[in-house]
Design an enzyme around this catalytic site. Structure first.
Site, PDB file in Angstrom:
ATOM      1  N   ILE A 221       0.619  -1.304   0.129  1.00 23.35           N
ATOM      2  CA  ILE A 221       0.113  -0.126  -0.166  1.00 23.35           C
ATOM      3  C   ILE A 221       0.844   1.302  -0.100  1.00 23.35           C
ATOM      4  O   ILE A 221       0.360   2.298  -0.452  1.00 23.35           O
ATOM      5  CB  ILE A 221      -0.896  -0.040   1.222  1.00 23.35           C
ATOM      6  CG1 ILE A 221      -2.108   0.892   1.052  1.00 23.35           C
ATOM      7  CG2 ILE A 221      -0.366   0.233   2.558  1.00 23.35           C
ATOM      8  CD1 ILE A 221      -3.138   0.855   1.984  1.00 23.35           C
ATOM      9  N   LYS A 222       2.028   1.037   0.409  1.00 25.84           N
ATOM     10  CA  LYS A 222       2.772   2.488   0.522  1.00 25.84           C
ATOM     11  C   LYS A 222       3.298   3.006  -0.936  1.00 25.84           C
ATOM     12  O   LYS A 222       3.897   4.090  -0.893  1.00 25.84           O
ATOM     13  CB  LYS A 222       4.400   1.996   1.396  1.00 25.84           C
ATOM     14  CG  LYS A 222       3.883   1.439   2.585  1.00 25.84           C
ATOM     15  CD  LYS A 222       3.802   2.516   3.692  1.00 25.84           C
ATOM     16  CE  LYS A 222       3.716   2.049   5.057  1.00 25.84           C
ATOM     17  NZ  LYS A 222       3.397   2.884   6.015  1.00 25.84           N
ATOM     18  N   ASP A 223       3.018   2.119  -1.988  1.00 25.18           N
ATOM     19  CA  ASP A 223       3.422   2.834  -3.279  1.00 25.18           C
ATOM     20  C   ASP A 223       2.594   4.071  -3.262  1.00 25.18           C
ATOM     21  O   ASP A 223       2.966   5.190  -4.060  1.00 25.18           O
ATOM     22  CB  ASP A 223       2.962   2.032  -4.170  1.00 25.18           C
ATOM     23  CG  ASP A 223       3.699   0.689  -4.407  1.00 25.18           C
ATOM     24  OD1 ASP A 223       4.744   0.679  -3.745  1.00 25.18           O
ATOM     25  OD2 ASP A 223       3.570  -0.167  -5.271  1.00 25.18           O
TER      26      ASP A 223
ATOM     27  N   ALA B 247       3.997   6.934  -1.168  1.00 24.83           N
ATOM     28  CA  ALA B 247       5.383   7.451  -1.752  1.00 24.83           C
ATOM     29  C   ALA B 247       5.283   8.073  -2.779  1.00 24.83           C
ATOM     30  O   ALA B 247       6.424   9.257  -2.937  1.00 24.83           O
ATOM     31  CB  ALA B 247       6.222   5.934  -1.943  1.00 24.83           C
TER      32      ALA B 247
END
Length: 453
Positions: free
Chosen positions: A42-44, A47
């Site tokens: 999910i951090k894409d 970021a």
């Protein structure tokens, strides 16, 4: 149709009904599978959002270096975006994080600095402090600071929240999210509550973290902080991205429950996910009495299981921590089947001749060597022979001059497979501390005896 670059594939992740692992939990339980993002987490989402905001504000300039403290997933998203946009990356992380995460970051060309976990955030060795120092020292650098950079939660307000609302046709009643930086739960929860203020937002925390007590009492209790194994959730400080007004309650899940539940999701649902997903499902099951049959619950599955192969998906790792109790033989059960004998040791200052006499009289081939009561090495027949062939005068020398590395130490929960792999030409045995603190030795013969017994 094609995409112009990999960043355009971020988002629009599937919502999948859970059918087995949540049996007995009222309502329809849906998992938001964030592993389908190109960086497998999910951090894409945040970021790229942090980078784009920094570009707009002028904080991140062409050819710059991105410096961040990350447990791996945010780093992956940043590294991916950096490749497409032409930036360099330096990441600091903790020695608690899985080797797979660090290797993945390096695969994307990032420089990774591993820092100690068990230090205060203000400690100059902490991964927060090291990243801040590097930002000051490296020219043309920018630190996203995912914890306090509100672009983090804004990404989820703009993307994750609307996706869930549309995918559930506005029927969602509960959102369940593991809380680390707080961006996912706060941004997604804020959007959903604007659509329907009755939606409940539940944060999953871990023991050793400050969130739950702070939410319930307003007290930041340093005594609550201690090292924990669960990755990706919990903190020892209060990130700006954690919006406590959006989160209705926190539920703590133990390291053991989170680890075992992570494996169960793969085994029972066929969904290969990371540690925080196990914690989230564990927390949901603990809270099941608060749910009704008509409820629609969305649980965020943050990242991919491939980053935890050496941990939650490794049976020896689980056994060493006492998380897995099964019928396989362990060091403890091997000792139980073995006749208790006093372990023979020799002090490092004893002479090689005394070692030869002990080996002859006791009819043994290797002996642990001690110094002030601590085992510091071993001496074997082969070591003595090699040394004397080279220099016959060594008979009167201290054992410490020719001893080799000690036998490997194992935990009482170490499996027979792991013990067998440690016994080889160099090591004819392993050492284990029993429950009373006494050092015991396990040889190949003991293993054979335990199996045949």
């Amino acid at each position: 149709m094609w995409y112009n670059n990999i960043l355009e594939t971020i988002g629009n992740t599937p919502l999948v009904k859970l059918n087995t692992i949540t049996k007995g939990v009222p309502g329809t339980i849906l998992a938001k599978i964030e592993t389908t993002n190109p960086g497998n987490s999910i951090k894409d989402r945040m970021a790229v959002k942090m980078i784009e905001d920094a570009e707009k504000s002028g904080k991140l300039k062409p050819g710059g270096t991105i410096i961040e403290g990350t447990s791996g997933n945010t780093g992956m998203g940043l590294a991916m975006a950096a490749i497409i946009k032409g930036y360099k990356c330096i990441f600091t992380t903790t020695d608690k994080q899985s080797k797979e995460k660090v290797d993945a970051l390096r695969a994307f060309g990032a420089e990774v600095i591993v820092c100690p976990t068990n230090v205060e955030p203000e400690d100059p060795r902490s991964y927060y402090s090291v990243s801040s120092r590097l930002e000051r020292e490296v020219p043309n650098s920018w630190k996203p600071n995912q914890y306090d950079n509100l672009a983090n939660s804004q990404a989820h307000y703009e993307q994750t929240g609307p996706e869930i609302w549309e995918q559930t046709e506005g029927k969602i009643t509960h959102l369940v999210v593991g809380v680390g930086t707080g961006g996912t739960i706060s941004g997604t929860g804020r959007y959903l509550k604007e659509k329907n203020p009755n939606i409940k937002v539940w944060g999953i925390d871990t023991y050793g973290s400050v969130f739950k007590k702070y939410k319930e009492t307003g007290i930041f209790d340093k005594d609550e902080i201690y090292p924990y194994i669960t990755e990706g959730i919990g903190e020892d400080f209060l990130p700006a991205n954690v919006n406590f007004d959006v989160i209705d309650l926190f539920e703590k899940v133990t390291d053991k429950d989170a680890a075992l539940m992570t494996r169960d999701i793969a085994r029972k649902e066929g969904i290969f996910v990371g540690n925080s997903a196990g914690a989230a499902i564990g927390g949901l099951i603990q809270l099941k009495d608060k749910l009704k049959p008509e409820d629609v619950v969305v649980v965020i599955f943050h990242d991919h299981g491939s980053r935890y192969m050496g941990k939650m998906y490794n049976e020896d790792w689980l056994r060493e921590r006492g998380f897995l109790q099964d019928e396989k033989l362990t060091a403890k059960s091997i000792l139980a089947k073995k006749e208790s004998t006093e372990i023979v040791t020799l002090d490092a200052q004893k002479s090689v001749l005394e070692a030869i006499n002990t080996i002859k009289s006791m009819n043994i081939s290797q002996i642990p060597v001690t110094q002030q009561g601590m085992i510091v090495g071993k001496i074997a027949e082969s070591d003595i022979l090699s040394a004397l062939l080279e220099n016959p005068g060594l008979k009167s020398a201290a054992i410490s001059e020719i001893m080799t590395a000690t036998f490997p130490f194992v935990d009482l929960n170490t499996s027979i497979d792991k013990i067998s792999s440690l016994i080889n030409k160099e090591n004819s045995a392993v050492l284990v501390e029993d429950e009373s603190g006494k050092i015991e030795i396990i040889t190949q013969y003991d293993i054979i005896n335990a199996i045949s017994g």
